[in-house]
Motif scaffolding. Structure first.
Motif, PDB file in Angstrom:
ATOM      1  N   TRP A  35      34.626  34.914  35.867  1.00 31.54           N
ATOM      2  CA  TRP A  35      35.283  35.860  36.758  1.00 31.54           C
ATOM      3  C   TRP A  35      36.255  35.093  37.644  1.00 31.54           C
ATOM      4  CZ3 TRP A  35      34.076  40.734  35.451  1.00 31.54           C
ATOM      5  CH2 TRP A  35      32.865  40.958  34.805  1.00 31.54           C
ATOM      6  N   TYR A  36      37.376  35.707  37.969  1.00 29.69           N
ATOM      7  CA  TYR A  36      38.432  35.028  38.706  1.00 29.69           C
ATOM      8  C   TYR A  36      38.730  35.780  39.997  1.00 29.69           C
ATOM      9  CZ  TYR A  36      38.969  32.476  34.384  1.00 29.69           C
ATOM     10  OH  TYR A  36      38.714  31.692  33.285  1.00 29.69           O
ATOM     11  N   VAL A  37      38.915  34.987  41.066  1.00 25.77           N
ATOM     12  CA  VAL A  37      39.207  35.551  42.385  1.00 25.77           C
ATOM     13  C   VAL A  37      40.402  34.803  42.957  1.00 25.77           C
ATOM     14  CG1 VAL A  37      38.299  36.066  44.685  1.00 25.77           C
ATOM     15  CG2 VAL A  37      36.750  36.037  42.713  1.00 25.77           C
ATOM     16  N   ASP A  42      43.351  41.630  43.260  1.00 20.66           N
ATOM     17  CA  ASP A  42      43.118  43.040  43.573  1.00 20.66           C
ATOM     18  C   ASP A  42      41.716  43.395  43.086  1.00 20.66           C
ATOM     19  OD1 ASP A  42      43.039  45.795  43.807  1.00 20.66           O
ATOM     20  OD2 ASP A  42      45.050  46.102  42.977  1.00 20.66           O
ATOM     21  N   ASP A  43      40.877  43.906  43.983  1.00 22.61           N
ATOM     22  CA  ASP A  43      39.514  44.265  43.589  1.00 22.61           C
ATOM     23  C   ASP A  43      39.475  45.424  42.603  1.00 22.61           C
ATOM     24  OD1 ASP A  43      38.395  42.243  45.028  1.00 22.61           O
ATOM     25  OD2 ASP A  43      37.645  43.490  46.672  1.00 22.61           O
ATOM     26  N   ALA A  44      40.599  46.107  42.404  1.00 21.62           N
ATOM     27  CA  ALA A  44      40.663  47.164  41.388  1.00 21.62           C
ATOM     28  C   ALA A  44      40.896  46.596  39.995  1.00 21.62           C
ATOM     29  CB  ALA A  44      41.768  48.153  41.737  1.00 21.62           C
ATOM     30  N   ALA A  49      40.517  37.449  34.096  1.00 23.82           N
ATOM     31  CA  ALA A  49      41.536  36.444  33.804  1.00 23.82           C
ATOM     32  C   ALA A  49      42.251  36.105  35.108  1.00 23.82           C
ATOM     33  CB  ALA A  49      42.527  36.964  32.766  1.00 23.82           C
ATOM     34  N   PRO A  50      42.851  34.907  35.210  1.00 26.84           N
ATOM     35  CA  PRO A  50      43.548  34.547  36.451  1.00 26.84           C
ATOM     36  C   PRO A  50      44.611  35.567  36.847  1.00 26.84           C
ATOM     37  CG  PRO A  50      43.257  32.614  35.073  1.00 26.84           C
ATOM     38  CD  PRO A  50      42.807  33.780  34.248  1.00 26.84           C
ATOM     39  N   GLY A  51      45.287  36.154  35.872  1.00 24.71           N
ATOM     40  CA  GLY A  51      46.309  37.145  36.189  1.00 24.71           C
ATOM     41  C   GLY A  51      45.751  38.502  36.559  1.00 24.71           C
ATOM     42  N   ARG A  52      44.446  38.692  36.381  1.00 25.43           N
ATOM     43  CA  ARG A  52      43.807  39.966  36.738  1.00 25.43           C
ATOM     44  C   ARG A  52      42.647  39.705  37.706  1.00 25.43           C
ATOM     45  NH1 ARG A  52      43.673  40.124  31.157  1.00 25.43           N
ATOM     46  NH2 ARG A  52      41.407  40.457  31.090  1.00 25.43           N
ATOM     47  N   ALA A  53      42.860  38.769  38.618  1.00 27.88           N
ATOM     48  CA  ALA A  53      41.793  38.309  39.510  1.00 27.88           C
ATOM     49  C   ALA A  53      41.402  39.367  40.531  1.00 27.88           C
ATOM     50  CB  ALA A  53      42.236  37.039  40.231  1.00 27.88           C
ATOM     51  N   PHE A  54      40.127  39.321  40.935  1.00 31.60           N
ATOM     52  CA  PHE A  54      39.680  40.096  42.086  1.00 31.60           C
ATOM     53  C   PHE A  54      40.315  39.523  43.353  1.00 31.60           C
ATOM     54  CE2 PHE A  54      35.553  40.634  39.528  1.00 31.60           C
ATOM     55  CZ  PHE A  54      35.913  41.893  39.070  1.00 31.60           C
ATOM     56  N   ARG A  55      40.258  40.315  44.411  1.00 26.30           N
ATOM     57  CA  ARG A  55      40.773  39.859  45.705  1.00 26.30           C
ATOM     58  C   ARG A  55      39.686  39.175  46.537  1.00 26.30           C
ATOM     59  NH1 ARG A  55      41.654  37.966  49.721  1.00 26.30           N
ATOM     60  NH2 ARG A  55      43.067  38.487  51.444  1.00 26.30           N
ATOM     61  N   THR A  56      38.425  39.606  46.397  1.00 27.14           N
ATOM     62  CA  THR A  56      37.358  39.100  47.264  1.00 27.14           C
ATOM     63  C   THR A  56      36.226  38.473  46.460  1.00 27.14           C
ATOM     64  OG1 THR A  56      36.147  41.192  47.298  1.00 27.14           O
ATOM     65  CG2 THR A  56      37.849  40.878  48.990  1.00 27.14           C
ATOM     66  N   ILE A  57      35.563  37.513  47.103  1.00 28.19           N
ATOM     67  CA  ILE A  57      34.381  36.897  46.499  1.00 28.19           C
ATOM     68  C   ILE A  57      33.276  37.938  46.369  1.00 28.19           C
ATOM     69  CG2 ILE A  57      32.687  35.037  46.731  1.00 28.19           C
ATOM     70  CD1 ILE A  57      34.758  33.606  48.545  1.00 28.19           C
ATOM     71  N   GLY A  58      33.162  38.806  47.369  1.00 26.76           N
ATOM     72  CA  GLY A  58      32.128  39.831  47.337  1.00 26.76           C
ATOM     73  C   GLY A  58      32.215  40.722  46.116  1.00 26.76           C
ATOM     74  N   LYS A  59      33.421  41.061  45.696  1.00 25.14           N
ATOM     75  CA  LYS A  59      33.579  41.887  44.499  1.00 25.14           C
ATOM     76  C   LYS A  59      33.074  41.147  43.269  1.00 25.14           C
ATOM     77  CE  LYS A  59      35.007  45.098  41.692  1.00 25.14           C
ATOM     78  NZ  LYS A  59      34.283  46.385  41.564  1.00 25.14           N
ATOM     79  N   ALA A  60      33.405  39.866  43.166  1.00 20.16           N
ATOM     80  CA  ALA A  60      32.936  39.090  42.012  1.00 20.16           C
ATOM     81  C   ALA A  60      31.416  38.984  42.010  1.00 20.16           C
ATOM     82  CB  ALA A  60      33.573  37.704  42.034  1.00 20.16           C
TER      83      ALA A  60
END
Length: 540
Positions: A35-37, A42-44, A49-60
């Motif tokens: 998982w990438y942050v 964006d948490d959405a 992938a790095p180009g589709r990373a979450f915004r927050t650690i909490g989401k991951a």
């Protein structure tokens, strides 16, 4: 049995091991994910992938399962996170930063009210969690390992906190802090009103707390601290007793207050560390059956100006009734204002053995003020090099009585024997660090065996006169490799110190009274004095 300490420790470990087996079996049936942050994510997104990373650690963290890895891109993350899922022994959960100082985890004000939520990362009743390569900066507090086991914090930097307990292991076992830098905790603003020599506010970098067993702090570097860099404590010794915790290969520099406090617990191992600089004391020893060996204690300078009493201050301070059966051996104490001291005179403190240490050029070598030191409070000095700042210096003070080395060995032969004086003739490297013994050192082959065999026999259960010297590794590091009679070696798997038995990994035969020592100190005819074993230079 002294491998673990504390009431309920055996029950706790059975519960932990059962949970580990269940988690490992479950993990083998699923595939790990990455998982990438990123601070620009964006948490959405799906986070895959790095180009589709979450915004927050909490989401991951909300999507993690055993074996997963969270990759944190460089940048700053301002949040707090709770992990309550577990990895497995062969499939840990990993939260990984860039390891170059560019991945920064911080916490904005205001701080949470609930104590557990004051930590940037609360690992709650979890197992096999790895946190690596992250800089924790200006958080309320950093990491809480709360009733969590087999977790690792490695290659992290800790710089700035706002409460007393910066990292805490709360009733956890088999956790590791590896190769971390502890730069700054709470900023000191003044002194306490009730003790004007003590800093305010106080803070601990790492607190190993309550029913915590077999935790390891290794290869870490510690800077200035307002209370203790590594604290091992119980809060209520009638309910909790930490056991078999380990601090090794760490560097403590100018701590200002204290480096290590063994406030409670049994079988703590302190080895291969370097302590130096300004401090209230390097090591405060209140626990029992600790193994303190191969450390360098150098250049101690009292940060309190001798308050409330100069005798309270020294490289090692021993105090209270629990400070018994400790073994302090193969260390170097050099250029300290005071090497060994104590701050309590009415307690029963006995059967602490100082053996094969180098005490050299210390302002005062030993002060133990406990009464009845020939009978009730007997502590021992065997096979050390003890030389002060002058040839006739009184190197040992017991209660009100002071002795030169010759006087102590003549008048107290049951407490003080086989010690030598003189210059140890140490070798230093280009950075001024002590690294060994010179060819002409009087310490070579002048130490005494740690103990001897109690009876003749053969097998894997070795009876010895004093088993308190040895450590079985607590399933965290290899158990001691010992030498029997100078030519037979084996690894210690278990220590029963009260029964005087070492369980070994190989069959050995022995006669009664044969010397037993650590293999690392048995290259010559006898152990060398101090932390270094002399190895002659190879001749061409």
């Amino acid at each position: 049995m002294v491998h673990s300490g504390g009431k309920g420790a055996g029950r706790q470990m059975k519960t932990v091991l059962l949970a580990v087996l269940c988690a490992t079996a479950w993990a083998s049936a699923v595939s790990p994910s990455d998982w990438y942050v990123s601070p620009t994510g964006d948490d959405a997104s799906d986070g895959k992938a790095p180009g589709r990373a979450f915004r927050t650690i909490g989401k991951a963290v909300s999507v993690l399962k055993a074996g997963d890895t969270v990759h944190l891109a460089p940048g700053q993350y301002a949040e707090r996170v709770t992990i309550s899922v577990s990895g497995a022994s062969d499939a840990p959960i990993t939260i990984r930063g860039s390891a170059d100082g560019r991945t920064v985890w911080t916490m904005p004000l205001p701080d949470p009210v609930r104590w557990e939520e004051k930590f940037a990362l609360w690992v709650k009743e979890s197992r096999f969690i790895v946190v690596e390569g992250i800089t924790f900066r200006d958080c309320c507090a950093w990491i809480l390992l709360d009733r969590s086991h087999f977790c690792a914090v490695k290659d992290c930097t800790f710089d700035g906190a706002r409460i007393y307990n910066c990292c805490r292991v709360n009733s956890g076992s088999h956790n590791r802090f590896l190769n971390c830098d502890f730069v700054r905790a709470v900023r000191r603003t003044g002194v306490r009103q009730d003790m004007e020599w003590a800093p305010e506010p106080g803070a601990d970098y790492i607190e190993i707390f309550r029913d915590s067993h077999a935790n390891l702090v290794e290869r870490c570097r510690f800077g200035e601290i307002n209370h203790v860099a590594v604290s091992i404590s119980a809060v209520d010794k009638t309910k909790f007793l930490p056991g078999s915790n380990i601090v090794r290969a760490c560097v403590f520099t100018d701590p200002f207050w204290k480096c290590v406090w063994i406030g409670a617990g049994t079988r703590t191992l302190i080895e291969d560390n370097t302590f130096s600089g300004t401090s209230a004391c390097f090591l405060q020893l209140e626990g029992s059956s600790s193994v303190i060996r191969y450390n360098i204690f150098r250049d101690y300078r009292d940060s309190t100006g001798g308050k409330p009493d100069p005798t309270f201050r020294g490289a090692i301070r021993i105090q209270y009734n629990e400070a018994i059966h400790n073994r302090i051996f193969h260390n170097l104490f050099i250029d300290n204002e005071r090497a060994i001291t104590n701050s309590s005179f009415r307690w029963e403190v006995y059967d602490n053995i100082f053996q094969n240490n180098i005490f050299f050029r210390n302002g005062q070598t030993v002060f133990l003020g406990f009464p009845e030191y020939r009978t009730k409070n007997r502590n021992f000095f065997f096979g050390n090099l003890m030389a002060g700042t002058g040839p006739e210096q009184k190197v040992i003070r017991l209660e009100r009585d002071e002795y030169t080395l010759a006087e102590a060995q003549e008048q107290l032969p049951e407490l003080c024997r086989c010690n030598i004086g003189g210059d140890p003739r140490l070798v230093r490297d280009a950075q001024g660090r002590y690294t060994g013994l010179s060819d002409s050192s009087p310490c070579i082959d002048r130490g005494v065996p740690l103990t001897v065999t109690a009876t003749a026999g053969k097998g894997r259960r070795l009876p010895v006169k004093d088993a308190w010297f040895f450590f079985d590794g607590a399933a965290m590091i290899p158990g001691d490799r010992i030498s029997v009679g100078g030519d037979r070696t084996a690894q210690v798997l278990r220590v029963d110190a009260e029964a005087g038995i070492l369980d070994l990994d190989a069959d050995v035969s022995w006669s009664e009274g044969e010397p037993v020592t650590l293999a690392r100190s048995s290259a010559g005819r006898a152990p060398d004095i101090g932390p270094f074993e002399y190895v002659p230079a190879k001749r061409e």
